[in-house]
Design an enzyme around this catalytic site. Structure first.
Site, mmCIF file in Angstrom:
data_model
loop_
_atom_site.group_PDB
_atom_site.id
_atom_site.type_symbol
_atom_site.label_atom_id
_atom_site.label_comp_id
_atom_site.label_asym_id
_atom_site.label_seq_id
_atom_site.Cartn_x
_atom_site.Cartn_y
_atom_site.Cartn_z
ATOM 1 N N GLY A 15 0.811 -1.210 0.000
ATOM 2 C CA GLY A 15 0.000 0.000 0.000
ATOM 3 C C GLY A 15 0.842 1.255 0.000
ATOM 4 O O GLY A 15 2.039 1.226 0.313
ATOM 5 N N ARG A 16 0.229 2.380 -0.314
ATOM 6 C CA ARG A 16 0.979 3.639 -0.351
ATOM 7 C C ARG A 16 1.563 3.974 1.018
ATOM 8 O O ARG A 16 2.722 4.386 1.115
ATOM 9 C CB ARG A 16 0.080 4.772 -0.835
ATOM 10 N N GLU A 58 2.454 -9.084 3.667
ATOM 11 C CA GLU A 58 1.347 -8.862 2.735
ATOM 12 C C GLU A 58 0.372 -10.045 2.851
ATOM 13 O O GLU A 58 0.701 -11.079 3.427
ATOM 14 C CB GLU A 58 1.842 -8.723 1.291
ATOM 15 N N ARG A 59 -0.814 -9.859 2.289
ATOM 16 C CA ARG A 59 -1.830 -10.909 2.373
ATOM 17 C C ARG A 59 -1.425 -12.114 1.518
ATOM 18 O O ARG A 59 -0.681 -11.978 0.532
ATOM 19 C CB ARG A 59 -3.186 -10.380 1.933
ATOM 20 N N GLY A 99 -2.284 2.559 12.995
ATOM 21 C CA GLY A 99 -2.804 3.745 12.336
ATOM 22 C C GLY A 99 -4.041 3.443 11.515
ATOM 23 O O GLY A 99 -4.553 4.314 10.807
ATOM 24 N N THR A 109 -7.768 3.050 10.384
ATOM 25 C CA THR A 109 -8.983 3.791 10.719
ATOM 26 C C THR A 109 -10.212 3.000 10.278
ATOM 27 O O THR A 109 -10.109 1.961 9.642
ATOM 28 C CB THR A 109 -8.982 5.182 10.063
ATOM 29 N N GLY A 166 -5.807 7.797 15.398
ATOM 30 C CA GLY A 166 -6.385 8.064 14.086
ATOM 31 C C GLY A 166 -5.475 8.901 13.218
ATOM 32 O O GLY A 166 -5.651 8.967 12.006
ATOM 33 N N HIS A 193 -9.879 14.242 1.756
ATOM 34 C CA HIS A 193 -8.839 13.256 1.479
ATOM 35 C C HIS A 193 -8.872 12.852 0.011
ATOM 36 O O HIS A 193 -9.839 13.127 -0.708
ATOM 37 C CB HIS A 193 -9.011 12.002 2.355
ATOM 38 N N LYS A 224 -9.385 6.903 -0.476
ATOM 39 C CA LYS A 224 -9.741 6.639 0.929
ATOM 40 C C LYS A 224 -11.102 5.961 1.001
ATOM 41 O O LYS A 224 -12.061 6.406 0.360
ATOM 42 C CB LYS A 224 -9.741 7.936 1.742
ATOM 43 N N GLY A 242 -10.533 8.933 10.424
ATOM 44 C CA GLY A 242 -10.185 8.712 11.823
ATOM 45 C C GLY A 242 -9.805 10.004 12.519
ATOM 46 O O GLY A 242 -10.122 10.214 13.693
#
Length: 269
Positions: free
Chosen positions: A14-15, A37-38, A101, A103, A126, A158, A162, A168
């Site tokens: 992810g970013r 990772e998954r 972190g 949310t 958040g 955002h 998102k 959050g």
């Protein structure tokens, strides 16, 4: 062998995951010892530096979180509520500091985290930035100073990727305003308005959400009365502020007693 605290990053592709990885790699105070990772993700098995389009860094992406956590002193986790619940249990098993972190979590997710915090140090916020946490404190103080003649609105913006709303951070600010007023946010929050909604209810705290482009994060807390308004604002222009804050939390958590902490604790606010 390095004595620096070993850090694992979840959600590597992810970013935010990539920003966290880069931040840890550049830090003189910590060492990257794992990335997760998954299962089935294209990155699994690759050197994370190569997967990110750069040079090898000697850390392979894995889908075995428990194995990765067992080598770490801290886990930094900006993923999804369901994933975070599982990571909280595994981090507690490994006795690693768990910096969260993520949310969009509901009561059932937060309860799992509270249970994990009985056995491990959990830092959850958040928003990890210094500026936002100062804004939270200011919001609480201003809300306590002004009566219900001042309406309170939280406006957040955002990027279009998102997936949760309100953010959050917006909820943190809403909670701060409610605490300043001495009320429960759930009792006074207006999260959506559409159609014929009627007049605004006195004492309520409203939320508005904007999604678009590449906005990193913007938050306004507005106190509005007849003839005047006060606007408290924070604008993030670089998501590195969140990564730096998360790493600061991971380092701060070393040697702390088990329990649930937030960035106010980390920053001494």
């Amino acid at each position: 062998m390095s004595e620096l605290p070993g850090i694992v990053i979840t959600g590597a592709s992810g970013r935010m995951g990539q920003m966290l990885i880069q931040t840890v790699l550049e830090s003189p105070a910590a060492k990257l010892v794992g990335v997760v990772e998954r299962e089935g993700h294209d990155w699994v098995g690759q050197d994370v530096g190569v997967a990110m389009g750069g040079a090898a860094v000697g850390v392979a992406v894995t889908d075995d979180a428990l194995e990765a956590f067992a080598k770490a002193q801290a886990v930094i986790d900006f993923t999804s509520p369901e994933a975070t619940m599982g990571f909280a249990h595994l981090a507690a098993q490994a006795r690693a500091v768990h910096v969260i972190g993520t949310t969009g979590m509901g009561p059932e997710h937060l309860e799992k985290i509270r249970l994990a915090a009985r056995h491990a140090t959990v830092v959850r916020a958040g928003n990890m930035s210094l500026g936002v946490n100062l804004l939270v404190q200011l919001t609480k103080k201003v809300a306590a100073a002004l009566d219900e003649d001042f309406d309170i609105e939280v406006v957040e913006a955002h990027h279009h990727h998102k997936v949760d709303a309100p953010s959050g951070t917006a909820l943190m600010l809403g909670e701060a305003a409610a605490e300043g007023r001495g009320v429960n946010l759930d009792d006074v929050a207006d999260r959506s308005r559409d159609g014929i909604t009627g007049a605004r209810e006195r004492g309520h705290i409203g939320f508005s959400n904007i999604r678009g482009g590449d906005i990193v994060g913007e938050h306004d807390v507005m106190f509005l009365s007849a003839g005047e308004r006060i606007v408290l604002r924070h604008m993030a222009t670089d998501r590195r502020i969140f990564a730096r804050g998360a790493l600061k939390a991971a380092l701060w958590g070393q040697g702390r007693k088990p329990g649930e902490y937030d960035m106010m604790d980390v920053l001494g606010l």
